[in-house]
Write a protein that holds these residues in place. Structure first.
Motif, PDB file in Angstrom:
ATOM      1  N   ILE A  20       0.839  -1.204   0.000  1.00  0.00           N
ATOM      2  CA  ILE A  20       0.000   0.000   0.000  1.00  0.00           C
ATOM      3  C   ILE A  20       0.876   1.257   0.000  1.00  0.00           C
ATOM      4  O   ILE A  20       0.636   2.195  -0.768  1.00  0.00           O
ATOM      5  CB  ILE A  20      -0.957  -0.003   1.212  1.00  0.00           C
ATOM      6  N   THR A  21       1.912   1.263   0.845  1.00  0.00           N
ATOM      7  CA  THR A  21       2.787   2.438   0.885  1.00  0.00           C
ATOM      8  C   THR A  21       3.549   2.600  -0.426  1.00  0.00           C
ATOM      9  O   THR A  21       3.781   3.726  -0.870  1.00  0.00           O
ATOM     10  CB  THR A  21       3.767   2.387   2.069  1.00  0.00           C
ATOM     11  N   ALA A  22       3.918   1.498  -1.066  1.00  0.00           N
ATOM     12  CA  ALA A  22       4.598   1.589  -2.364  1.00  0.00           C
ATOM     13  C   ALA A  22       3.692   2.252  -3.397  1.00  0.00           C
ATOM     14  O   ALA A  22       4.126   3.140  -4.146  1.00  0.00           O
ATOM     15  CB  ALA A  22       5.018   0.202  -2.846  1.00  0.00           C
ATOM     16  N   ALA A  23       2.436   1.851  -3.445  1.00  0.00           N
ATOM     17  CA  ALA A  23       1.486   2.441  -4.398  1.00  0.00           C
ATOM     18  C   ALA A  23       1.293   3.930  -4.110  1.00  0.00           C
ATOM     19  O   ALA A  23       1.293   4.758  -5.031  1.00  0.00           O
ATOM     20  CB  ALA A  23       0.160   1.701  -4.336  1.00  0.00           C
ATOM     21  N   PHE A  24       1.146   4.287  -2.834  1.00  0.00           N
ATOM     22  CA  PHE A  24       0.981   5.689  -2.464  1.00  0.00           C
ATOM     23  C   PHE A  24       2.212   6.495  -2.864  1.00  0.00           C
ATOM     24  O   PHE A  24       2.088   7.601  -3.412  1.00  0.00           O
ATOM     25  CB  PHE A  24       0.728   5.806  -0.957  1.00  0.00           C
ATOM     26  N   LEU A  25       3.398   5.964  -2.606  1.00  0.00           N
ATOM     27  CA  LEU A  25       4.628   6.675  -2.934  1.00  0.00           C
ATOM     28  C   LEU A  25       4.770   6.898  -4.439  1.00  0.00           C
ATOM     29  O   LEU A  25       5.226   7.963  -4.875  1.00  0.00           O
ATOM     30  CB  LEU A  25       5.847   5.926  -2.391  1.00  0.00           C
ATOM     31  N   VAL A  26       4.369   5.936  -5.241  1.00  0.00           N
ATOM     32  CA  VAL A  26       4.421   6.095  -6.696  1.00  0.00           C
ATOM     33  C   VAL A  26       3.526   7.253  -7.128  1.00  0.00           C
ATOM     34  O   VAL A  26       3.918   8.097  -7.940  1.00  0.00           O
ATOM     35  CB  VAL A  26       4.034   4.780  -7.420  1.00  0.00           C
ATOM     36  N   VAL A  27       2.323   7.321  -6.566  1.00  0.00           N
ATOM     37  CA  VAL A  27       1.381   8.390  -6.927  1.00  0.00           C
ATOM     38  C   VAL A  27       1.915   9.755  -6.480  1.00  0.00           C
ATOM     39  O   VAL A  27       1.902  10.724  -7.253  1.00  0.00           O
ATOM     40  CB  VAL A  27      -0.018   8.112  -6.321  1.00  0.00           C
ATOM     41  N   VAL A  28       2.398   9.847  -5.249  1.00  0.00           N
ATOM     42  CA  VAL A  28       2.892  11.130  -4.741  1.00  0.00           C
ATOM     43  C   VAL A  28       4.153  11.558  -5.480  1.00  0.00           C
ATOM     44  O   VAL A  28       4.332  12.742  -5.781  1.00  0.00           O
ATOM     45  CB  VAL A  28       3.125  11.080  -3.214  1.00  0.00           C
ATOM     46  N   LEU A  29       5.025  10.630  -5.809  1.00  0.00           N
ATOM     47  CA  LEU A  29       6.222  10.984  -6.582  1.00  0.00           C
ATOM     48  C   LEU A  29       5.852  11.469  -7.981  1.00  0.00           C
ATOM     49  O   LEU A  29       6.460  12.406  -8.503  1.00  0.00           O
ATOM     50  CB  LEU A  29       7.183   9.798  -6.659  1.00  0.00           C
ATOM     51  N   ALA A  30       4.844  10.857  -8.581  1.00  0.00           N
ATOM     52  CA  ALA A  30       4.382  11.320  -9.894  1.00  0.00           C
ATOM     53  C   ALA A  30       3.853  12.748  -9.787  1.00  0.00           C
ATOM     54  O   ALA A  30       4.160  13.605 -10.629  1.00  0.00           O
ATOM     55  CB  ALA A  30       3.304  10.383 -10.435  1.00  0.00           C
ATOM     56  N   PHE A  31       3.077  13.028  -8.743  1.00  0.00           N
ATOM     57  CA  PHE A  31       2.575  14.379  -8.489  1.00  0.00           C
ATOM     58  C   PHE A  31       3.738  15.348  -8.317  1.00  0.00           C
ATOM     59  O   PHE A  31       3.756  16.435  -8.903  1.00  0.00           O
ATOM     60  CB  PHE A  31       1.685  14.366  -7.241  1.00  0.00           C
ATOM     61  N   HIS A  32       4.726  14.953  -7.533  1.00  0.00           N
ATOM     62  CA  HIS A  32       5.905  15.792  -7.288  1.00  0.00           C
ATOM     63  C   HIS A  32       6.626  16.116  -8.594  1.00  0.00           C
ATOM     64  O   HIS A  32       6.927  17.275  -8.876  1.00  0.00           O
ATOM     65  CB  HIS A  32       6.864  15.082  -6.321  1.00  0.00           C
TER      66      HIS A  32
END
Length: 123
Positions: A20-32
């Motif tokens: 779950i944290t991996a998926a969240f990090l991918v989304v937030v990094l894409a936003f960044h």
């Protein structure tokens, strides 16, 4: 045939939270990357712009959540990699305590920095 080996217990919560944290990090990094590399180019970003973003409650909250998520994901991954390499007994317990304390220190200092950067807690 090779045996499946993992320090994660099948059906365990740490395995699930790692995904779950991996998926969240991918989304937030894409936003960044989108925000800071396509909307604003690196040479245009100033401290004042960054401070302005941190003063918005939504952005501030996202960055604090990103800090907590990245810390958990990284520490949990390192801990389980060490267990996979055979860490056990007293060393395993000591490593768990050291990583736990380091995580708390990192999160506390990160939140303090975010609050200072925002000029106080955003409302």
């Amino acid at each position: 045939m090779a045996e499946h080996y993992s320090s994660f217990k099948r059906g365990g919560r740490r395995w699930l939270w790692q995904r779950i944290t991996a998926a969240f990090l991918v989304v937030v990094l894409a936003f960044h990357f989108f925000l800071l590399h396509f909307v604003h180019h690196a040479d245009e970003v100033t401290f004042a712009m960054s401070q302005g973003r941190m003063q918005e409650l939504t952005y501030f909250s996202l960055m604090v959540l990103f800090l907590v998520t990245a810390t958990f994901h990284g520490v949990n991954g390192v801990y389980n990699a060490l267990i996979n390499q055979g860490l056990s007994g007293t060393r395993r317990k000591a490593t768990k305590v050291v990583l736990g304390v380091a995580s708390i220190v990192l999160i506390v200092q990160g939140v303090r920095t975010a609050i200072a950067w925002a000029g106080g807690i955003p409302i």
